[in-house]
Design an enzyme around this catalytic site. Sequence first.
Site, PDB file in Angstrom:
ATOM      1  N   ASP A  67      87.205  67.588  46.773  1.00  0.00           N
ATOM      2  CA  ASP A  67      88.454  66.844  46.696  1.00  0.00           C
ATOM      3  C   ASP A  67      89.604  67.831  46.928  1.00  0.00           C
ATOM      4  O   ASP A  67      89.576  68.953  46.413  1.00  0.00           O
ATOM      5  CB  ASP A  67      88.574  66.214  45.296  1.00  0.00           C
TER       6      ASP A  67
ATOM      7  N   TRP B  76      93.097  52.940  46.480  1.00  0.00           N
ATOM      8  CA  TRP B  76      92.371  52.929  47.751  1.00  0.00           C
ATOM      9  C   TRP B  76      90.911  52.541  47.572  1.00  0.00           C
ATOM     10  O   TRP B  76      90.322  51.855  48.409  1.00  0.00           O
ATOM     11  CB  TRP B  76      92.489  54.270  48.465  1.00  0.00           C
TER      12      TRP B  76
ATOM     13  N   HIS C 193      88.367  59.157  42.130  1.00  0.00           N
ATOM     14  CA  HIS C 193      87.872  60.290  42.907  1.00  0.00           C
ATOM     15  C   HIS C 193      86.388  60.518  42.626  1.00  0.00           C
ATOM     16  O   HIS C 193      85.599  60.735  43.543  1.00  0.00           O
ATOM     17  CB  HIS C 193      88.680  61.544  42.565  1.00  0.00           C
TER      18      HIS C 193
ATOM     19  N   GLN D 278      82.822  46.358  39.070  1.00  0.00           N
ATOM     20  CA  GLN D 278      83.697  45.790  40.102  1.00  0.00           C
ATOM     21  C   GLN D 278      82.978  45.511  41.416  1.00  0.00           C
ATOM     22  O   GLN D 278      83.145  44.434  42.008  1.00  0.00           O
ATOM     23  CB  GLN D 278      84.880  46.725  40.354  1.00  0.00           C
TER      24      GLN D 278
END
Length: 462
Positions: free
Chosen positions: A127, A355, A21, A337
């Site tokens: 969020d 996700w 998040h 990543q």
Amino acid sequence: MELPKEESIPILVVPFPAQGHLNQLLHFSLTLASHGFPVHFACSSVHNRQARDRIRGWSSESLHNITFHDIPIPSLPSNVPNPNSAHKFPSHILPVWDSVLRVIRSPLSSLLRSLSSSSPRLILVHDPLMSFVAHDAAAVPSVETYKFQCISALTQLSFIWESNGKASTEDNDILFSPLEDTITEGVQDFLNVYYIETPAEGIVLNTCRAIEGPFIDLLGKEDDFISKKMFAVGPISPVIVQSPQRHACLEWLDKQPPESVVYVAFGSTTTLSDEQVKEIAVGLERSTQRFIWVLRDADRGDVSSVEGEVNREKSLLTDFDERVEGVGMVVRGWAPQLDILAHPSTAAFMSHCGWNSCMEGMSMGLPILTWPMHSDQPRHALMITEYLKVGVMVRDWGKRNETTKGEEVEMAVKKVMVDEQGKEIRRRAKEMGESIRAATKEGGSSHEELEAFIAHITRRVE
């Protein structure tokens, strides 16, 4: 669309304190700041540092365009993840999240009022798990609120349909079929407390019509969305990566042939059992394919505290590094990543299907070897393998309680990298990546929806 300074409107971004998040909302904050908005990013001091330290894909100057509000918190619980837990959701981190959310509500409310008092309008992007911020904002007339969804449209739609007992469409029955045991009872209790419906002007989705067009349209017809503006602006992570720092694994990748390396990483919330680690090692070695494997336990409360983490992983694979030298590389600890996925030597991505990882991998045109662990991940794995057909299943959700054997890992890697079937999967993945990247360019759907979001929040309000 870049705004003249005098017309810019302050934006307060409030993320949930978990890596998947934090990362998405910081990417979105950087995007908004690049369009001239004064962006305020507010979370605990520990999690703001985590977000800043781990962000990739932007220039070194980009973070200076954001004002970080580091809310001080007491020392966090230091629970250690259990590698032998029957369920792979990181339950050890629930007390941390609960501790942070209880402490930061009052400071966030004070910040909200302070920022709103110094400007005619304030945009709040939060969020949904931080819904108490939207609840407090509802009492301030000059604040306009938007939810930022860190999950796919498919997942959001499936949650709604399951709770309403609605049948799936025949065409996509497999995607919406009920999935058991995706979250624990403790997690559901947590969601019941913090995931509540609050007023919002609109919803921002980190997804793309090239991936989820039909699901975005279906979601827009649901009661919770039908009266709100929806903006599918993903991917919000850069598709052209310009990280200033270079990790050692990138130097290793530089020496490998183009499209020859399988990247193996299971995200920030997964801790594998000793037995499973050994089986993955067997499968990767037997595949004879080049690989980078990020071997680490799930995040703890404060990711700067890693006592004992590296030792467990090294003791599991005492001579593995030597055996695979020149073919494989094991990264123990955090790895960049986005940089790895964007590297021309990377050919495929073995993933837990969070996700964030799905969006990053598909954006770079990589086939995904799916290994879902919990929550929304099993449904993403189905979307990738059964709907988009840009990946293969390593572990089926029905076998979630079993140890995946080395030969299964080997077979999945070879299916993508060696077998004839893999050529078609790689071709579709490349085409998907091209479509996603095109969507972010001028005239593309995501670019247009970002422009629409900016136009909406800067509209003249009487």
